[in-house]
Design an enzyme around this catalytic site. Structure first.
Site, PDB file in Angstrom:
ATOM      1  N   ASP A  58       0.814  -1.214   0.000  1.00  0.00           N
ATOM      2  CA  ASP A  58       0.000   0.000   0.000  1.00  0.00           C
ATOM      3  C   ASP A  58       0.850   1.268   0.000  1.00  0.00           C
ATOM      4  O   ASP A  58       0.306   2.374  -0.072  1.00  0.00           O
ATOM      5  CB  ASP A  58      -0.988   0.008   1.169  1.00  0.00           C
ATOM      6  CG  ASP A  58      -0.327  -0.116   2.527  1.00  0.00           C
ATOM      7  OD1 ASP A  58       0.645  -0.880   2.650  1.00  0.00           O
ATOM      8  OD2 ASP A  58      -0.795   0.540   3.486  1.00  0.00           O
ATOM      9  N   HIS A  59       2.167   1.110   0.051  1.00  0.00           N
ATOM     10  CA  HIS A  59       3.067   2.263   0.022  1.00  0.00           C
ATOM     11  C   HIS A  59       3.939   2.312  -1.233  1.00  0.00           C
ATOM     12  O   HIS A  59       4.603   3.323  -1.459  1.00  0.00           O
ATOM     13  CB  HIS A  59       3.958   2.269   1.265  1.00  0.00           C
ATOM     14  CG  HIS A  59       3.198   2.475   2.537  1.00  0.00           C
ATOM     15  ND1 HIS A  59       3.210   3.666   3.237  1.00  0.00           N
ATOM     16  CD2 HIS A  59       2.371   1.645   3.235  1.00  0.00           C
ATOM     17  CE1 HIS A  59       2.439   3.553   4.313  1.00  0.00           C
ATOM     18  NE2 HIS A  59       1.918   2.336   4.326  1.00  0.00           N
TER      19      HIS A  59
END
Length: 309
Positions: free
Chosen positions: A67-68
């Site tokens: 998610d990063h």
């Protein structure tokens, strides 16, 4: 100087929040954008802003959870497709270089600009060009994760024009020399030291942007006396045990870090999809007794960072 939030959610995208990414807009300071994390669809979020990918000068990755970083290969390719030619540097934990290079190689993507990597293994200074300094420190997460402290250099004081006029100093190139701190000899023989006519320097601004983390001493060190702290708040203030088990923080823990560090403004992000509407804003409301200037940020929020008064 502004912070623009491109993604403020935790774990996976939701209808209200995309996954992690925040832009530090330094257009006036260095005609550049710095990105912190590039979650999936970050480049699509950018389409809803005035950010131009070719202006992105540096990208700082906090850690390698999807998610990063899942938006990184696409953004790099689009920057090239849109005519970007200036070098770009990516900072992040060990593995970020392999991830990016593998993604580009497998997809047979070709970039039109030099791409540099700085893989971080320990705490320390990453960058210093006498205008800005960036420091990284390890945080407490499931995998190697870092927070970043961005320090702007102090700005020289203003030239005290009225004081010069009182002393009947003729305007012109002499003013520029005095503002540069030089010693000037006037036509009448007087010798003036420029430092005597320059006001107090304007302190530079300090921003701390943290990745996913439990409470840790390094978070306090990164945020020490910062004008703004961007801190995750994956859980509400009473969910301490769950936050600990998942290597995240509650809103109260984020506020406690800010308080210990002497932070002026606390921005809570990395908000779980379980908190929507009023429930999300409660995360900030519940801790304003600790840090009054606390807010939960949303996608596309733009936060000005003024000079200290």
């Amino acid at each position: 100087m502004q912070l623009e939030f491109l993604g403020t959610g935790a774990g996976s995208p939701s209808k209200q929040r995309n996954v992690a990414s925040v832009a530090l807009r330094l257009l006036e300071e260095r005609n550049a954008i710095w990105l912190f994390d590039v979650g999936e669809a970050t480049q699509h979020q950018i389409l809803n802003t005035t950010i131009r990918p070719r202006k992105i000068e540096k990208i700082f990755i906090t850690h390698l959870h999807g998610d990063h970083i899942f938006g990184l290969p696409g953004l790099l390719s689009s920057r090239s497709f849109q005519g970007g030619t200036e070098p770009l540097t990516i900072y992040g934990p060990v593995g970020i270089k392999r991830y990016v290079q593998t993604s580009l190689q497998v997809s047979e993507s070709r970039l039109s600009y030099p791409l540099h990597f700085v893989e971080i293994t320990d705490d320390g200074e990453l960058f210093n060009d006498h205008g800005f300094r960036v420091i990284a420190r390890k945080l407490d997460h499931k995998i190697a994760c870092f927070g970043y402290r961005i320090e702007e250099a102090d700005h020289p004081g203003e030239l005290q024009v009225e004081k010069l006029r009182e002393q009947k100093v003729p305007s012109g190139p002499i003013y520029g020399q005095l503002k540069a701190g030089k010693t000037v000899t006037l036509p009448d023989g007087r010798v003036l030291d420029g430092h005597d006519f320059i006001g107090t320097p304007q302190p530079g601004r300090i921003i701390a942007i943290l990745g996913d983390t439990r409470q840790t001493k390094n978070a306090i060190l990164l945020a020490q006396n910062a004008d703004v702290l961007v801190h995750e708040s994956t859980f509400a203030k009473d969910e301490t045990k769950m936050a600990h088990n998942y290597y995240h923080s509650t809103s109260k823990q984020a506020a406690e870090i800010a308080k210990k560090a002497g932070v002026k403004k606390l921005l809570l992000n990395h908000i779980s999809a379980r908190y929507t509407g009023k429930a999300a804003y409660q995360l900030a409301y519940q801790v304003r007794n600790i840090i009054p200037d606390t807010r939960v940020v949303n996608d596309f929020d733009v936060i000005d960072i003024p000079f200290k008064k």
